[in-house]
Design a protein around this motif. Structure first.
Motif, PDB file in Angstrom:
ATOM      1  N   GLU A 115      28.858   8.625   5.989  1.00 34.64           N
ATOM      2  CA  GLU A 115      27.496   8.118   5.882  1.00 34.64           C
ATOM      3  C   GLU A 115      27.764   6.562   5.405  1.00 34.64           C
ATOM      4  O   GLU A 115      28.835   6.550   4.664  1.00 34.64           O
ATOM      5  CB  GLU A 115      26.625   8.690   4.913  1.00 34.64           C
ATOM      6  N   ARG A 136      25.679   2.982  -3.073  1.00 33.88           N
ATOM      7  CA  ARG A 136      24.361   4.122  -2.419  1.00 33.88           C
ATOM      8  C   ARG A 136      24.355   4.605  -1.088  1.00 33.88           C
ATOM      9  O   ARG A 136      24.368   3.314  -0.056  1.00 33.88           O
ATOM     10  CB  ARG A 136      23.062   4.001  -3.250  1.00 33.88           C
ATOM     11  N   SER A 137      24.265   5.681  -0.866  1.00 36.29           N
ATOM     12  CA  SER A 137      23.640   5.519   0.503  1.00 36.29           C
ATOM     13  C   SER A 137      22.556   5.476   1.393  1.00 36.29           C
ATOM     14  O   SER A 137      21.465   4.987  -0.113  1.00 36.29           O
ATOM     15  CB  SER A 137      23.910   7.540   1.190  1.00 36.29           C
ATOM     16  N   ARG A 138      21.916   5.116   1.815  1.00 37.77           N
ATOM     17  CA  ARG A 138      20.462   5.391   2.832  1.00 37.77           C
ATOM     18  C   ARG A 138      19.404   5.715   1.920  1.00 37.77           C
ATOM     19  O   ARG A 138      18.581   5.492   1.010  1.00 37.77           O
ATOM     20  CB  ARG A 138      19.890   4.869   4.287  1.00 37.77           C
ATOM     21  N   LYS A 139      20.180   7.015   1.457  1.00 36.36           N
ATOM     22  CA  LYS A 139      18.966   7.872   0.709  1.00 36.36           C
ATOM     23  C   LYS A 139      19.274   7.560  -0.366  1.00 36.36           C
ATOM     24  O   LYS A 139      17.921   8.350  -0.880  1.00 36.36           O
ATOM     25  CB  LYS A 139      18.566   9.129   1.197  1.00 36.36           C
ATOM     26  N   ALA A 140      20.504   6.874  -1.313  1.00 34.16           N
ATOM     27  CA  ALA A 140      20.803   6.947  -2.364  1.00 34.16           C
ATOM     28  C   ALA A 140      20.440   8.588  -2.569  1.00 34.16           C
ATOM     29  O   ALA A 140      20.475   8.525  -4.138  1.00 34.16           O
ATOM     30  CB  ALA A 140      19.237   7.057  -3.232  1.00 34.16           C
ATOM     31  N   ASP A 141      20.525   9.907  -2.155  1.00 34.42           N
ATOM     32  CA  ASP A 141      21.282  10.963  -2.785  1.00 34.42           C
ATOM     33  C   ASP A 141      22.703  10.939  -2.446  1.00 34.42           C
ATOM     34  O   ASP A 141      23.319  12.086  -3.819  1.00 34.42           O
ATOM     35  CB  ASP A 141      21.274  11.693  -2.047  1.00 34.42           C
ATOM     36  N   ASP A 156      24.569  13.933  -4.145  1.00 40.02           N
ATOM     37  CA  ASP A 156      23.259  15.179  -4.183  1.00 40.02           C
ATOM     38  C   ASP A 156      23.426  14.594  -5.491  1.00 40.02           C
ATOM     39  O   ASP A 156      22.122  15.263  -6.530  1.00 40.02           O
ATOM     40  CB  ASP A 156      23.545  16.592  -4.899  1.00 40.02           C
ATOM     41  N   LYS A 158      19.580  11.692  -7.359  1.00 45.28           N
ATOM     42  CA  LYS A 158      17.806  11.797  -7.245  1.00 45.28           C
ATOM     43  C   LYS A 158      18.839   9.443  -7.266  1.00 45.28           C
ATOM     44  O   LYS A 158      19.107   9.669  -7.621  1.00 45.28           O
ATOM     45  CB  LYS A 158      16.869  11.831  -8.113  1.00 45.28           C
ATOM     46  N   ALA A 159      17.921   9.093  -6.234  1.00 47.29           N
ATOM     47  CA  ALA A 159      17.600   8.167  -6.015  1.00 47.29           C
ATOM     48  C   ALA A 159      17.439   7.036  -7.453  1.00 47.29           C
ATOM     49  O   ALA A 159      18.344   5.930  -7.478  1.00 47.29           O
ATOM     50  CB  ALA A 159      16.533   7.024  -4.969  1.00 47.29           C
TER      51      ALA A 159
END
Length: 197
Positions: A115, A136-141, A156, A158-159
């Protein structure tokens, strides 16, 4: 050189000194030599790639389930840093590949997760004052926190969750999220002491 030309030369030098880049803005010969990566480089974890990219490869200890107790589970993190054009080594994005392993895995190994991560906050690896690079990843997970003396990988989350780079203190009201996998001190060969973060 005659003394009559000295004032003109002196004035020229003064005018040029105002246009010289500051040390924090100057680009190192390679961003792999940037202050943020120096300790990792001394331990053989950093490679210079074509196009002024830098690959950081580290094995992080997974402690999210055991509150910091060393075990045989690990996450191998490969992060390829892409830098913006211009002075310094400003991180534009990081392609991160992670692979879990260790402790008698039964069945086929899960394929690596790949990612793209993006910086949150200050991101010039050449700045000696940079104490932490948060990605952070695009989904911020998922997240990666790179400190000059340690690296933390978070899966895993939360943003908006805080990313802890220390072990839980057990204090009342302490947010339980999120502690990640980090590099164990023995992975660094260059230091005789464990001082610092």
């Amino acid at each position: 050189m005659s003394l009559k030309h000295a004032p003109a030369l002196f004035a020229l030098l003064l005018s040029l000194s105002g246009t010289a880049p500051r040390a924090a803005e100057a680009k190192p010969a390679s961003c792999a030599q940037a202050p943020l990566f120096q300790r990792y480089a001394r331990s053989g974890m950093v490679e210079t790639l074509p196009g002024n990219k830098v690959r950081l490869t580290a094995v992080a200890d997974v402690h999210s389930e055991d509150c910091g107790t060393p075990d045989c589970y690990f996450t191998k993190v490969r992060a390829v840093f892409h830098f913006a054009e211009g002075p310094g080594c400003r991180v534009r994005q990081v392609d991160v590949s992670t692979e879990d392993g260790g402790c008698n895995h039964v069945g086929p190994q899960a394929p690596p997760k790949r990612e793209t991560f993006f910086p949150k906050g200050p991101a010039d690896a050449a700045d000696p004052a940079l104490g932490q690079l948060t990605l952070r990843s695009r989904k911020a997970d998922r997240a990666l926190v790179v400190l000059p003396r340690n690296l933390f990988y978070f899966a895993d989350v939360k943003a908006d969750a805080p990313l802890h780079t220390t072990l839980p203190t057990g204090e009342e009201g302490e947010d339980p999220c999120c502690w990640g996998a980090s590099i164990a001190e023995p992975h660094f060969r260059d230091e005789g002491s464990a001082a610092g973060p």
